[in-house]
Motif scaffolding. Structure first.
Motif, PDB file in Angstrom:
ATOM      1  N   THR A  92      16.826 -41.527 -30.018  1.00  0.00           N
ATOM      2  CA  THR A  92      15.998 -40.225 -30.329  1.00  0.00           C
ATOM      3  C   THR A  92      16.783 -39.456 -31.313  1.00  0.00           C
ATOM      4  OG1 THR A  92      17.212 -39.313 -28.674  1.00  0.00           O
ATOM      5  CG2 THR A  92      15.051 -40.462 -28.305  1.00  0.00           C
ATOM      6  N   LEU A  93      16.277 -38.383 -32.037  1.00  0.00           N
ATOM      7  CA  LEU A  93      16.647 -38.120 -33.651  1.00  0.00           C
ATOM      8  C   LEU A  93      17.020 -37.161 -32.674  1.00  0.00           C
ATOM      9  CD1 LEU A  93      13.919 -37.623 -35.745  1.00  0.00           C
ATOM     10  CD2 LEU A  93      15.456 -39.012 -36.034  1.00  0.00           C
ATOM     11  N   SER A  94      16.758 -36.063 -31.754  1.00  0.00           N
ATOM     12  CA  SER A  94      17.270 -34.355 -30.790  1.00  0.00           C
ATOM     13  C   SER A  94      18.977 -35.153 -30.991  1.00  0.00           C
ATOM     14  CB  SER A  94      16.704 -34.528 -30.031  1.00  0.00           C
ATOM     15  OG  SER A  94      16.770 -35.535 -28.887  1.00  0.00           O
ATOM     16  N   SER A  95      19.328 -36.164 -30.463  1.00  0.00           N
ATOM     17  CA  SER A  95      20.592 -37.191 -30.205  1.00  0.00           C
ATOM     18  C   SER A  95      20.859 -36.563 -31.181  1.00  0.00           C
ATOM     19  CB  SER A  95      20.381 -38.486 -29.754  1.00  0.00           C
ATOM     20  OG  SER A  95      19.912 -38.694 -28.438  1.00  0.00           O
ATOM     21  N   ALA A  96      21.008 -36.872 -32.168  1.00  0.00           N
ATOM     22  CA  ALA A  96      22.236 -36.675 -33.236  1.00  0.00           C
ATOM     23  C   ALA A  96      22.386 -35.250 -33.516  1.00  0.00           C
ATOM     24  CB  ALA A  96      21.810 -36.740 -34.671  1.00  0.00           C
ATOM     25  N   GLU A  97      21.499 -34.316 -33.176  1.00  0.00           N
ATOM     26  CA  GLU A  97      22.327 -32.881 -33.127  1.00  0.00           C
ATOM     27  C   GLU A  97      22.824 -32.543 -31.701  1.00  0.00           C
ATOM     28  OE1 GLU A  97      19.852 -28.416 -33.116  1.00  0.00           O
ATOM     29  OE2 GLU A  97      18.600 -30.200 -32.956  1.00  0.00           O
ATOM     30  N   THR A  98      22.984 -33.404 -30.769  1.00  0.00           N
ATOM     31  CA  THR A  98      23.283 -33.380 -29.952  1.00  0.00           C
ATOM     32  C   THR A  98      24.845 -34.017 -30.014  1.00  0.00           C
ATOM     33  OG1 THR A  98      21.562 -33.949 -28.125  1.00  0.00           O
ATOM     34  CG2 THR A  98      24.003 -33.658 -27.418  1.00  0.00           C
ATOM     35  N   MET A  99      25.437 -34.703 -30.229  1.00  0.00           N
ATOM     36  CA  MET A  99      26.763 -35.301 -31.059  1.00  0.00           C
ATOM     37  C   MET A  99      27.319 -34.146 -31.383  1.00  0.00           C
ATOM     38  SD  MET A  99      26.781 -38.550 -29.558  1.00  0.00           S
ATOM     39  CE  MET A  99      28.624 -38.616 -30.230  1.00  0.00           C
ATOM     40  N   GLY A 100      26.170 -33.530 -32.591  1.00  0.00           N
ATOM     41  CA  GLY A 100      26.889 -32.462 -33.347  1.00  0.00           C
ATOM     42  C   GLY A 100      28.052 -31.878 -32.438  1.00  0.00           C
ATOM     43  N   GLY A 101      26.837 -31.815 -31.561  1.00  0.00           N
ATOM     44  CA  GLY A 101      27.889 -30.297 -29.924  1.00  0.00           C
ATOM     45  C   GLY A 101      29.011 -30.379 -29.485  1.00  0.00           C
ATOM     46  N   ALA A 102      29.435 -32.073 -29.741  1.00  0.00           N
ATOM     47  CA  ALA A 102      29.653 -32.584 -28.529  1.00  0.00           C
ATOM     48  C   ALA A 102      31.884 -32.484 -28.865  1.00  0.00           C
ATOM     49  CB  ALA A 102      30.569 -34.539 -28.273  1.00  0.00           C
ATOM     50  N   THR A 103      32.743 -31.684 -27.283  1.00  0.00           N
ATOM     51  CA  THR A 103      33.848 -31.101 -27.673  1.00  0.00           C
ATOM     52  C   THR A 103      34.920 -32.187 -26.655  1.00  0.00           C
ATOM     53  OG1 THR A 103      32.817 -30.431 -25.223  1.00  0.00           O
ATOM     54  CG2 THR A 103      32.965 -28.969 -27.155  1.00  0.00           C
ATOM     55  N   HIS A 104      34.039 -33.145 -25.746  1.00  0.00           N
ATOM     56  CA  HIS A 104      34.610 -34.245 -25.512  1.00  0.00           C
ATOM     57  C   HIS A 104      34.259 -35.984 -26.016  1.00  0.00           C
ATOM     58  CE1 HIS A 104      36.381 -30.381 -23.049  1.00  0.00           C
ATOM     59  NE2 HIS A 104      37.258 -31.061 -23.099  1.00  0.00           N
ATOM     60  N   ILE A 105      35.605 -36.086 -25.924  1.00  0.00           N
ATOM     61  CA  ILE A 105      34.689 -37.944 -25.269  1.00  0.00           C
ATOM     62  C   ILE A 105      35.750 -39.026 -24.492  1.00  0.00           C
ATOM     63  CG2 ILE A 105      34.871 -39.758 -27.334  1.00  0.00           C
ATOM     64  CD1 ILE A 105      34.629 -38.740 -29.188  1.00  0.00           C
ATOM     65  N   CYS A 106      34.836 -39.204 -23.815  1.00  0.00           N
ATOM     66  CA  CYS A 106      35.613 -40.171 -22.633  1.00  0.00           C
ATOM     67  C   CYS A 106      35.441 -41.758 -22.943  1.00  0.00           C
ATOM     68  CB  CYS A 106      34.750 -40.358 -21.064  1.00  0.00           C
ATOM     69  SG  CYS A 106      34.669 -38.252 -20.633  1.00  0.00           S
ATOM     70  N   SER A 107      36.372 -42.551 -23.252  1.00  0.00           N
ATOM     71  CA  SER A 107      36.524 -43.462 -23.411  1.00  0.00           C
ATOM     72  C   SER A 107      37.328 -44.810 -22.219  1.00  0.00           C
ATOM     73  CB  SER A 107      37.416 -43.745 -25.092  1.00  0.00           C
ATOM     74  OG  SER A 107      37.026 -45.299 -25.339  1.00  0.00           O
ATOM     75  N   ASP A 108      36.992 -46.039 -22.550  1.00  0.00           N
ATOM     76  CA  ASP A 108      37.828 -46.942 -22.121  1.00  0.00           C
ATOM     77  C   ASP A 108      38.945 -46.801 -23.087  1.00  0.00           C
ATOM     78  OD1 ASP A 108      38.800 -48.758 -20.337  1.00  0.00           O
ATOM     79  OD2 ASP A 108      37.779 -50.365 -21.959  1.00  0.00           O
ATOM     80  N   LYS A 109      40.442 -47.867 -22.381  1.00  0.00           N
ATOM     81  CA  LYS A 109      41.250 -47.516 -23.127  1.00  0.00           C
ATOM     82  C   LYS A 109      41.585 -49.287 -23.245  1.00  0.00           C
ATOM     83  CE  LYS A 109      45.226 -48.378 -21.155  1.00  0.00           C
ATOM     84  NZ  LYS A 109      46.249 -49.588 -21.686  1.00  0.00           N
ATOM     85  N   THR A 110      41.569 -50.153 -22.073  1.00  0.00           N
ATOM     86  CA  THR A 110      41.623 -51.961 -23.048  1.00  0.00           C
ATOM     87  C   THR A 110      40.053 -51.602 -23.507  1.00  0.00           C
ATOM     88  OG1 THR A 110      42.925 -51.470 -20.533  1.00  0.00           O
ATOM     89  CG2 THR A 110      42.383 -53.644 -21.939  1.00  0.00           C
ATOM     90  N   GLY A 111      40.956 -52.456 -25.273  1.00  0.00           N
ATOM     91  CA  GLY A 111      40.542 -53.344 -26.498  1.00  0.00           C
ATOM     92  C   GLY A 111      39.484 -52.101 -26.649  1.00  0.00           C
ATOM     93  N   THR A 112      39.264 -51.120 -26.417  1.00  0.00           N
ATOM     94  CA  THR A 112      38.844 -49.630 -27.089  1.00  0.00           C
ATOM     95  C   THR A 112      39.976 -49.155 -27.894  1.00  0.00           C
ATOM     96  OG1 THR A 112      36.633 -49.733 -25.385  1.00  0.00           O
ATOM     97  CG2 THR A 112      36.984 -47.969 -27.362  1.00  0.00           C
ATOM     98  N   LEU A 113      40.913 -48.377 -27.610  1.00  0.00           N
ATOM     99  CA  LEU A 113      41.849 -47.623 -28.372  1.00  0.00           C
ATOM    100  C   LEU A 113      42.711 -49.010 -27.802  1.00  0.00           C
ATOM    101  CD1 LEU A 113      41.707 -44.870 -26.107  1.00  0.00           C
ATOM    102  CD2 LEU A 113      40.623 -44.969 -27.985  1.00  0.00           C
ATOM    103  N   THR A 114      42.679 -49.620 -27.506  1.00  0.00           N
ATOM    104  CA  THR A 114      43.753 -49.960 -27.874  1.00  0.00           C
ATOM    105  C   THR A 114      43.511 -52.109 -28.544  1.00  0.00           C
ATOM    106  OG1 THR A 114      44.027 -51.287 -25.541  1.00  0.00           O
ATOM    107  CG2 THR A 114      45.227 -50.330 -26.719  1.00  0.00           C
ATOM    108  N   GLU A 115      44.249 -52.875 -28.855  1.00  0.00           N
ATOM    109  CA  GLU A 115      43.726 -54.201 -29.762  1.00  0.00           C
ATOM    110  C   GLU A 115      43.640 -54.959 -28.603  1.00  0.00           C
ATOM    111  OE1 GLU A 115      46.999 -55.537 -32.042  1.00  0.00           O
ATOM    112  OE2 GLU A 115      46.850 -54.112 -33.538  1.00  0.00           O
ATOM    113  N   ASN A 116      44.207 -54.992 -26.830  1.00  0.00           N
ATOM    114  CA  ASN A 116      43.648 -55.741 -25.791  1.00  0.00           C
ATOM    115  C   ASN A 116      44.523 -57.068 -25.960  1.00  0.00           C
ATOM    116  OD1 ASN A 116      42.307 -56.866 -23.271  1.00  0.00           O
ATOM    117  ND2 ASN A 116      40.277 -57.401 -24.185  1.00  0.00           N
ATOM    118  N   LYS A 117      45.681 -56.771 -26.463  1.00  0.00           N
ATOM    119  CA  LYS A 117      46.978 -57.682 -26.355  1.00  0.00           C
ATOM    120  C   LYS A 117      47.602 -57.388 -25.856  1.00  0.00           C
ATOM    121  CE  LYS A 117      44.736 -59.722 -31.300  1.00  0.00           C
ATOM    122  NZ  LYS A 117      45.158 -59.502 -32.424  1.00  0.00           N
ATOM    123  N   MET A 118      47.812 -58.283 -24.587  1.00  0.00           N
ATOM    124  CA  MET A 118      49.111 -57.434 -23.580  1.00  0.00           C
ATOM    125  C   MET A 118      50.597 -57.986 -24.184  1.00  0.00           C
ATOM    126  SD  MET A 118      47.769 -55.039 -21.807  1.00  0.00           S
ATOM    127  CE  MET A 118      48.819 -54.225 -21.055  1.00  0.00           C
TER     128      MET A 118
END
Length: 381
Positions: A92-118
């Protein structure tokens, strides 16, 4: 205007009063008092309301540019297309405007922030802590650990406890395009793959494969699989060469230290001896706090310090434990617990364990993550 008309209707001010503050009464017979009669010619009420609506519409048209809604729609569409090029689908187009006001991002760590190569970066065995101070591909830690623990038999236990009690595996590469460069490939749980790769630095791929195949199905007495609730896994194996002895059957248990510590009663020392988990020992210099020059504590304190040390460096910790028993003792426990018909019946085997090592594994950050986080902070996220 509306207020003045209403006041005229209730005789608060004279009919035809042009100004509330300097009201002058008009001559008699020259003013028609407002009422609710539907007559546009003689009743001034409807004319006043019509003038009010016309003025309101005029103000809206003048204040809001006619191209504004179109401009907003075009800008949101442009933002959505730009996000799509970055693999972000906007429904939805309004989501693009909503994302512009984001203050926090909740993210998975393994494989997203990291390479998933232990990768194994530290190992505590025989109450000694060793770190990989080189790059993640260096075999130095594996070679040093093997040299220090092979004589006491701890190295063999580490190998068996991992290769046999693991959902990860090493197997021959059947892809003709890559088999020349990589004759063996790894599959299964990524954390366990990291430990297999650690052993692969001092053992050939074929040796690793042979080690896993040493355990036959007939010598596997029981399995207790890993779950997110239990955070540990166990296997019960039989050693035919030790038939009749008190160590014919062995339970290997590995998993999260906080889920296994309470089930541990003993620990294996550097000379291969078994002592109580509550006995006192000297704390290695690597595990001392900043305000300590030396310290003594229980072996449990030693293992807990190791876990905290690894955790401060963002290492995932895997505790290795075992327990020996005779076949008669195993059969008695099995008979007393519903013949291990359900997996929950087998958990009784995971008690009175002996700790003999802790692996510390690191999942490297993706190269672009540091810049991405800095960009988020710049945007106020």
């Amino acid at each position: 205007m509306v207020i003045r008309t209403a006041l005229e209707m209730v005789d608060v001010i004279p009919c035809g009063c042009g100004n509330l503050f300097t009201c002058q009464k008009p001559p008699i017979g020259t003013c028609d008092k407002p009422n609710f009669e539907l007559n546009m010619t003689t009743n001034p009420l409807w004319g006043e309301l019509l003038n009010t609506v016309i003025i309101a519409i005029t103000v809206i048209v003048v204040a809001i540019p006619e191209g504004l809604p179109l401009a907003v729609t075009i800008s949101l569409s442009f933002a959505s297309k730009k996000m799509q090029k970055e693999n972000n689908l906007v429904r939805t187009l309004s989501s693009a405007e909503t994302m512009g006001g984001a203050t926090h991002i909740c993210s998975d760590k393994t494989g997203t922030l990291t390479e998933n190569k232990m990768t194994v970066m530290a190992l505590m065995a025989q109450n000694e802590v060793r770190f990989n101070n080189e790059n993640s591909t260096s075999p130095i830690l594996a070679k040093e650990s093997q040299a220090a623990t092979e004589a006491s038999g701890v190295w063999t236990m580490l190998v068996e406890g991992l290769f046999w009690n693991s959902s990860a595996r090493i197997e021959q590469n059947m892809d003709k395009k890559t088999m020349d460069k990589e004759p063996f490939v790894f599959a299964g749980n990524v954390t366990e793959q990291g430990i297999i790769k650690f052993f692969n630095k001092v053992m050939s791929g074929q040796e690793c494969l042979d080690q896993r195949n040493l355990l036959s199905e007939e010598n596997t007495c029981a399995l207790i699989s890993f779950t997110s609730k239990r955070k540990r896994a166990s296997i019960v194996v039989k050693y035919p060469a030790k038939a009749g002895g008190n160590d014919e059957v062995r339970v290997y248990t590995k998993g999260a230290p906080d889920m296994i510590f309470d089930s541990c009663t003993n620990v294996m020392c550097a000379d291969g001896s078994i002592v109580s988990f509550d006995d006192q020992t000297e704390i290695p210099a690597e595990l001392l706090n900043a305000d300590e020059s030396s310290a003594t504590g229980s072996y449990r304190d030693l293992y807990e310090r190791t876990v905290k040390k690894f955790a401060k460096q963002a290492y995932r910790t895997i505790l290795m434990t075992y327990k020996d028993m005779s076949m008669a003792e195993f059969e008695q426990i099995k008979a007393d617990n519903n013949d291990f018909e359900k997996e929950g019946d087998r958990e009784v085997l995971e008690c009175n364990l002996t700790a003999y090592g802790i692996f510390g594994l690191q999942d490297p950050l993706r190269e672009q993550i540091v810049d991405s986080i800095n960009l988020c902070r710049t945007a106020g996220i």
